[in-house]
Design a protein around this motif. Structure first.
Motif, PDB file in Angstrom:
ATOM      1  N   PRO A 121      23.094  -6.414 -13.125  1.00  0.00           N
ATOM      2  CA  PRO A 121      23.871  -6.955 -14.267  1.00  0.00           C
ATOM      3  C   PRO A 121      22.950  -6.559 -15.619  1.00  0.00           C
ATOM      4  CG  PRO A 121      24.483  -8.293 -12.515  1.00  0.00           C
ATOM      5  CD  PRO A 121      23.406  -7.439 -12.109  1.00  0.00           C
ATOM      6  N   SER A 160      24.158  -4.142 -18.553  1.00  0.00           N
ATOM      7  CA  SER A 160      24.273  -4.669 -20.127  1.00  0.00           C
ATOM      8  C   SER A 160      23.381  -4.132 -20.908  1.00  0.00           C
ATOM      9  CB  SER A 160      24.094  -6.350 -20.076  1.00  0.00           C
ATOM     10  OG  SER A 160      25.011  -7.061 -19.276  1.00  0.00           O
ATOM     11  N   ALA A 197      24.786  -0.817 -21.690  1.00  0.00           N
ATOM     12  CA  ALA A 197      25.805  -1.009 -22.438  1.00  0.00           C
ATOM     13  C   ALA A 197      25.524  -1.149 -24.011  1.00  0.00           C
ATOM     14  CB  ALA A 197      26.661  -1.811 -22.081  1.00  0.00           C
ATOM     15  N   LEU A 198      24.209  -2.028 -24.182  1.00  0.00           N
ATOM     16  CA  LEU A 198      23.812  -2.293 -25.436  1.00  0.00           C
ATOM     17  C   LEU A 198      23.238  -1.072 -26.285  1.00  0.00           C
ATOM     18  CD1 LEU A 198      23.081  -3.997 -27.631  1.00  0.00           C
ATOM     19  CD2 LEU A 198      20.988  -4.638 -26.619  1.00  0.00           C
ATOM     20  N   MET A 221      30.599  -3.069 -18.335  1.00  0.00           N
ATOM     21  CA  MET A 221      30.872  -4.489 -18.514  1.00  0.00           C
ATOM     22  C   MET A 221      31.809  -4.761 -17.421  1.00  0.00           C
ATOM     23  SD  MET A 221      28.703  -4.959 -20.927  1.00  0.00           S
ATOM     24  CE  MET A 221      28.832  -6.591 -21.312  1.00  0.00           C
ATOM     25  N   GLN A 262      30.336  -5.268 -13.845  1.00  0.00           N
ATOM     26  CA  GLN A 262      29.125  -6.488 -13.775  1.00  0.00           C
ATOM     27  C   GLN A 262      29.780  -7.661 -13.104  1.00  0.00           C
ATOM     28  OE1 GLN A 262      26.895  -7.578 -16.993  1.00  0.00           O
ATOM     29  NE2 GLN A 262      27.202  -5.507 -17.978  1.00  0.00           N
ATOM     30  N   GLN A 293      21.551 -12.929 -17.383  1.00  0.00           N
ATOM     31  CA  GLN A 293      22.850 -11.954 -17.379  1.00  0.00           C
ATOM     32  C   GLN A 293      23.777 -12.154 -18.651  1.00  0.00           C
ATOM     33  OE1 GLN A 293      23.819 -12.668 -13.354  1.00  0.00           O
ATOM     34  NE2 GLN A 293      22.392 -11.404 -12.558  1.00  0.00           N
ATOM     35  N   ALA A 307      22.491 -10.899 -21.916  1.00  0.00           N
ATOM     36  CA  ALA A 307      22.425  -9.763 -21.927  1.00  0.00           C
ATOM     37  C   ALA A 307      23.889  -9.140 -22.370  1.00  0.00           C
ATOM     38  CB  ALA A 307      21.753  -8.905 -20.875  1.00  0.00           C
ATOM     39  N   ALA A 308      24.800  -9.495 -21.670  1.00  0.00           N
ATOM     40  CA  ALA A 308      26.340  -9.305 -21.953  1.00  0.00           C
ATOM     41  C   ALA A 308      26.745  -9.518 -23.381  1.00  0.00           C
ATOM     42  CB  ALA A 308      26.992  -9.930 -20.874  1.00  0.00           C
ATOM     43  N   ALA A 325      25.447  -7.189 -25.809  1.00  0.00           N
ATOM     44  CA  ALA A 325      26.048  -5.964 -25.744  1.00  0.00           C
ATOM     45  C   ALA A 325      27.388  -6.048 -26.732  1.00  0.00           C
ATOM     46  CB  ALA A 325      26.465  -5.517 -24.378  1.00  0.00           C
TER      47      ALA A 325
END
Length: 92
Positions: free
Chosen positions: A9, A13, A16-17, A46, A49, A75, A78-79, A82
């Motif tokens: 995850p 993330s 995705a970022l 996203m 995850q 986690q 980080a999400a 993003a």
């Protein structure tokens, strides 16, 4: 952090970022009628995850709660990073 369900995850993330920031750096903030490929890949990264994080939490919270909560916080951070990049770049 040695378990795949712990670091995947985070990697998703961060990917995705990087995708959001890279797309903004290359193409700028472009308002289109249809979402582009980058937006779809971001959404898939996203969403995928969620079951991985749920599996990690269910498996490791009873065994090692302190370490698991720390990794879950990483986690989540980080999400959020993003999502914040997408929000502040104006892709919403």
């Amino acid at each position: 952090m040695k378990q795949p369900s712990a670091f995947l995850p985070l990697a998703m993330s961060l990917a995705a970022l990087a995708l959001a920031l890279g797309n903004a750096a290359i193409f700028g903030v472009v308002y289109e009628a249809d979402e582009g490929t980058a937006a779809h890949i971001f959404q898939l990264l996203m969403v995928v995850q969620i079951p991985v994080v749920a599996f990690f939490a269910i498996k490791w919270l009873p065994r090692a709660p302190k370490k698991t909560v720390r990794i879950l916080a990483l986690q989540a951070g980080a999400a959020l990073a993003a999502f914040a990049a997408v929000f502040f770049l104006g892709y919403s």
